[in-house]
Motif scaffolding. Structure first.
Motif, PDB file in Angstrom:
ATOM      1  N   LEU A   1      42.899  66.769 -78.584  1.00 15.98           N
ATOM      2  CA  LEU A   1      41.509  66.370 -78.731  1.00 15.98           C
ATOM      3  C   LEU A   1      41.338  65.907 -80.178  1.00 15.98           C
ATOM      4  N   GLN A   2      41.225  64.593 -80.347  1.00 15.18           N
ATOM      5  CA  GLN A   2      40.974  64.025 -81.658  1.00 15.18           C
ATOM      6  C   GLN A   2      39.470  64.011 -81.881  1.00 15.18           C
ATOM      7  N   MET A   3      39.019  64.680 -82.926  1.00 19.55           N
ATOM      8  CA  MET A   3      37.595  64.796 -83.205  1.00 19.55           C
ATOM      9  C   MET A   3      37.295  64.096 -84.522  1.00 19.55           C
ATOM     10  N   ASN A   4      36.494  63.042 -84.443  1.00 20.37           N
ATOM     11  CA  ASN A   4      36.100  62.275 -85.628  1.00 20.37           C
ATOM     12  C   ASN A   4      34.598  62.405 -85.861  1.00 20.37           C
ATOM     13  N   SER A   5      34.183  62.006 -87.039  1.00 18.38           N
ATOM     14  CA  SER A   5      32.755  62.036 -87.399  1.00 18.38           C
ATOM     15  C   SER A   5      32.138  63.397 -87.097  1.00 18.38           C
ATOM     16  N   LEU A   6      32.818  64.430 -87.510  1.00 24.29           N
ATOM     17  CA  LEU A   6      32.355  65.781 -87.226  1.00 24.29           C
ATOM     18  C   LEU A   6      31.040  66.083 -87.927  1.00 24.29           C
ATOM     19  N   VAL A   7      30.232  66.871 -87.274  1.00 27.15           N
ATOM     20  CA  VAL A   7      28.951  67.323 -87.805  1.00 27.15           C
ATOM     21  C   VAL A   7      28.902  68.841 -87.697  1.00 27.15           C
ATOM     22  N   PRO A   8      28.035  69.477 -88.491  1.00 27.05           N
ATOM     23  CA  PRO A   8      27.975  70.953 -88.434  1.00 27.05           C
ATOM     24  C   PRO A   8      27.719  71.501 -87.037  1.00 27.05           C
ATOM     25  N   GLU A   9      27.040  70.726 -86.201  1.00 22.53           N
ATOM     26  CA  GLU A   9      26.767  71.175 -84.839  1.00 22.53           C
ATOM     27  C   GLU A   9      28.030  71.272 -83.980  1.00 22.53           C
TER      28      GLU A   9
ATOM     29  N   SER B   1      31.377  65.010 -72.778  1.00 20.40           N
ATOM     30  CA  SER B   1      29.980  65.413 -72.914  1.00 20.40           C
ATOM     31  C   SER B   1      29.260  64.370 -73.749  1.00 20.40           C
ATOM     32  N   ASP B   2      27.945  64.378 -73.663  1.00 22.78           N
ATOM     33  CA  ASP B   2      27.160  63.393 -74.422  1.00 22.78           C
ATOM     34  C   ASP B   2      27.421  63.527 -75.921  1.00 22.78           C
ATOM     35  N   SER B   3      27.594  64.751 -76.394  1.00 22.60           N
ATOM     36  CA  SER B   3      27.804  64.954 -77.830  1.00 22.60           C
ATOM     37  C   SER B   3      29.189  64.499 -78.276  1.00 22.60           C
ATOM     38  N   ALA B   4      30.133  64.412 -77.349  1.00 25.99           N
ATOM     39  CA  ALA B   4      31.501  64.035 -77.687  1.00 25.99           C
ATOM     40  C   ALA B   4      31.753  62.536 -77.555  1.00 25.99           C
ATOM     41  N   LYS B   5      30.973  61.874 -76.744  1.00 26.95           N
ATOM     42  CA  LYS B   5      31.198  60.450 -76.499  1.00 26.95           C
ATOM     43  C   LYS B   5      31.147  59.647 -77.788  1.00 26.95           C
ATOM     44  N   GLY B   6      32.149  58.790 -77.964  1.00 24.10           N
ATOM     45  CA  GLY B   6      32.201  57.936 -79.131  1.00 24.10           C
ATOM     46  C   GLY B   6      32.780  58.586 -80.365  1.00 24.10           C
ATOM     47  N   ARG B   7      32.960  59.909 -80.331  1.00 27.21           N
ATOM     48  CA  ARG B   7      33.496  60.604 -81.505  1.00 27.21           C
ATOM     49  C   ARG B   7      34.808  61.326 -81.201  1.00 27.21           C
ATOM     50  N   PHE B   8      34.917  61.863 -80.007  1.00 26.83           N
ATOM     51  CA  PHE B   8      36.098  62.637 -79.625  1.00 26.83           C
ATOM     52  C   PHE B   8      36.931  61.842 -78.634  1.00 26.83           C
ATOM     53  N   THR B   9      38.251  62.015 -78.723  1.00 29.26           N
ATOM     54  CA  THR B   9      39.156  61.349 -77.792  1.00 29.26           C
ATOM     55  C   THR B   9      40.170  62.337 -77.260  1.00 29.26           C
ATOM     56  N   LEU B  10      40.249  62.401 -75.952  1.00 29.25           N
ATOM     57  CA  LEU B  10      41.217  63.255 -75.270  1.00 29.25           C
ATOM     58  C   LEU B  10      42.445  62.425 -74.949  1.00 29.25           C
ATOM     59  N   SER B  11      43.617  62.945 -75.275  1.00 27.02           N
ATOM     60  CA  SER B  11      44.838  62.233 -74.931  1.00 27.02           C
ATOM     61  C   SER B  11      45.810  63.194 -74.280  1.00 27.02           C
ATOM     62  N   GLY B  12      46.751  62.606 -73.513  1.00 24.60           N
ATOM     63  CA  GLY B  12      47.611  63.439 -72.706  1.00 24.60           C
ATOM     64  C   GLY B  12      46.867  63.701 -71.418  1.00 24.60           C
ATOM     65  N   ASP B  13      47.331  63.185 -70.301  1.00 25.54           N
ATOM     66  CA  ASP B  13      46.566  63.241 -69.065  1.00 25.54           C
ATOM     67  C   ASP B  13      46.864  64.483 -68.259  1.00 25.54           C
ATOM     68  N   GLY B  14      47.488  65.434 -68.859  1.00 24.54           N
ATOM     69  CA  GLY B  14      47.779  66.657 -68.134  1.00 24.54           C
ATOM     70  C   GLY B  14      49.143  66.614 -67.501  1.00 24.54           C
ATOM     71  N   ALA B  15      49.689  65.404 -67.324  1.00 27.53           N
ATOM     72  CA  ALA B  15      51.040  65.301 -66.786  1.00 27.53           C
ATOM     73  C   ALA B  15      52.056  65.700 -67.848  1.00 27.53           C
ATOM     74  N   GLU B  16      51.598  65.686 -69.092  1.00 25.25           N
ATOM     75  CA  GLU B  16      52.451  66.113 -70.189  1.00 25.25           C
ATOM     76  C   GLU B  16      52.160  67.576 -70.494  1.00 25.25           C
ATOM     77  N   SER B  17      52.988  68.189 -71.260  1.00 22.11           N
ATOM     78  CA  SER B  17      52.813  69.604 -71.542  1.00 22.11           C
ATOM     79  C   SER B  17      51.859  69.869 -72.690  1.00 22.11           C
ATOM     80  N   THR B  18      51.472  68.846 -73.419  1.00 22.18           N
ATOM     81  CA  THR B  18      50.554  69.017 -74.536  1.00 22.18           C
ATOM     82  C   THR B  18      49.399  68.045 -74.417  1.00 22.18           C
ATOM     83  N   MET B  19      48.213  68.554 -74.647  1.00 16.61           N
ATOM     84  CA  MET B  19      46.999  67.753 -74.608  1.00 16.61           C
ATOM     85  C   MET B  19      46.343  67.827 -75.978  1.00 16.61           C
TER      86      MET B  19
END
Length: 129
Positions: free
Chosen positions: A84-92, A64-82
């Protein structure tokens, strides 16, 4: 059937980081797309990051636009665990975060919640000033 269990939510300060995990079990091989949604109080559930499982030609996550540049998804679904690394968090970013998966072909649109039939129970993320 696919079971999804989220973990890793909690309280963070503005500018801080959190990493969410989604453990998948069951018929994982049938999953076509996995990702994260969030729902803030009084708002509709919205997509955060989605990825097509095991697609070598399109393995980039959709953010999403709000996640771009701050959040990173890893694990492409082929693995059993996915993750979401969330950086630069804001109250929103305060919301309940849900892991979602589908074995289908996004009949309601790639980002529509209607396209995802499997959901985790959610994990609360709270970001303070």
């Amino acid at each position: 059937q696919v079971q999804l269990v989220e973990s890793g939510g909690g309280l963070a300060q503005s500018g801080g980081s959190l990493r969410l995990s989604c453990a998948a079990s069951g018929s994982i091989v049938s999953v076509r797309t996995m990702g994260w949604y969030r729902q803030a109080p009084g708002k509709e559930r919205e997509s955060v990051a989605l990825i097509i499982r095991g697609d070598a030609t399109n393995s980039a996550a959709d953010y999403s636009d709000s996640a771009k540049g701050r959040f990173t998804l890893s694990g492409d679904g082929a693995e059993s665990t996915m993750y979401l690394q969330m950086n630069s968090l804001v109250p929103e970013d305060t919301a309940i975060y849900f892991c979602a998966a589908t074995t289908g072909t996004w009949s309601w649109g790639f980002r529509s919640t209607r396209s995802y039939e499997y959901w985790g129970q959610g994990t609360q993320v709270t970001v303070s000033l």
